[in-house]
Enzyme design. Sequence first.
Site, PDB file in Angstrom:
ATOM      1  N   ARG A 181       0.822  -1.222   0.000  1.00 25.49           N
ATOM      2  CA  ARG A 181       0.000   0.000   0.000  1.00 25.49           C
ATOM      3  C   ARG A 181       0.857   1.274   0.000  1.00 25.49           C
ATOM      4  NH1 ARG A 181      -2.329  -3.584  -1.422  1.00 25.49           N
ATOM      5  NH2 ARG A 181      -4.302  -4.469  -0.690  1.00 25.49           N
ATOM      6  N   SER A 189     -11.346   0.303   2.266  1.00 21.68           N
ATOM      7  CA  SER A 189     -10.660  -0.205   3.456  1.00 21.68           C
ATOM      8  C   SER A 189     -10.097   0.954   4.262  1.00 21.68           C
ATOM      9  CB  SER A 189      -9.535  -1.155   3.057  1.00 21.68           C
ATOM     10  OG  SER A 189     -10.053  -2.311   2.435  1.00 21.68           O
ATOM     11  N   GLU A 246      -5.335   3.589   6.368  1.00 18.58           N
ATOM     12  CA  GLU A 246      -5.082   3.429   4.938  1.00 18.58           C
ATOM     13  C   GLU A 246      -5.714   4.590   4.177  1.00 18.58           C
ATOM     14  OE1 GLU A 246      -6.349   0.296   1.436  1.00 18.58           O
ATOM     15  OE2 GLU A 246      -5.460  -0.520   3.273  1.00 18.58           O
TER      16      GLU A 246
END
Length: 316
Positions: free
Chosen positions: A189, A238, A308
């Site tokens: 990520r 998310s 995130e």
Amino acid sequence: MTAEIAHEARNSALPDILPELRRATPELRGTLEAHAPLAGLSFFKTGGPAQALFEPADEDDLAYFLARLDPSVPLLALGLGSNVLLRDGGVEGVVIRLGRAFQDIAVEGLSLTAGAGAPDVKLASAAAKAGVAGLSFLRGIPGSIGGALRMNAGAYGAEIKDVFLSCRGVDRAGKIHVFSNADMGFSYRHCGVANDVIFTQATFVGAPGDSEAILADMAEITKARAATQPVNTRTGGSTFKNPPGQKAWELIDRAGCRGLAVGDAQVSELHCNFLVNRGAASAADLETLGEIVRARVFETSGVNLEWEILRVGAPR
């Protein structure tokens, strides 16, 4: 005034910087707007305005603007708004949004080149139509190519780095760069390219495949998302990164946070690593809820969840 309209209201606390921007960029071809509402551009449908919103006409126009922008002016690149929480007080400086000029997709053999503003799902569909396998996972990622590059987006066992060949980007000084896979510094990520680089275009490569089989795979992804994620709600995707060797949703569930709410902000009952706006939640409600979740997970498991979703702007 409804909550949604209130969130989009122009914020007089942010001075109008358009006259200064226009003086510095007399040959600009893109569009500039002062105190532009941003809530409608966010999946959460929350947040205050941009002090200035710029939609460049093309890559050269973006480079021209950045080369003449005062380095002290804050800058934010906003894609489809799927992985960002825009705070209620607005976003200082210039928000850059890549519009239709950055959404073209071209196919050449097993390679596909897409503008950074193109939705991930459009690239997946173009690959399927061309019989190029390996990009169907993008069907499960709500966002644009630029955002996918920035966070090395992944789903269903694959990540951007697995299919990435090269990309173009413009730095804060207006210089255009070309990045290879090795240049990107991809990790979970994350990509290692400087945050002030705005990606404009990327090329991906897949493998020979059968269009019908690829479309069937994409249909299964669509079905799986609908069964396990709140896909048709106001959510940013998310919320927290998965800690090494663990799943964020399991930690959140064990901490008793499934369904937890602050005002109209709620931890999804379907997938508890998703926060949802049930209608009138403010960005503050959503961020407060997220911090409560983080605190409860730390109390129960000792794990410090990392956001995130990108949180930007000022509180009201």
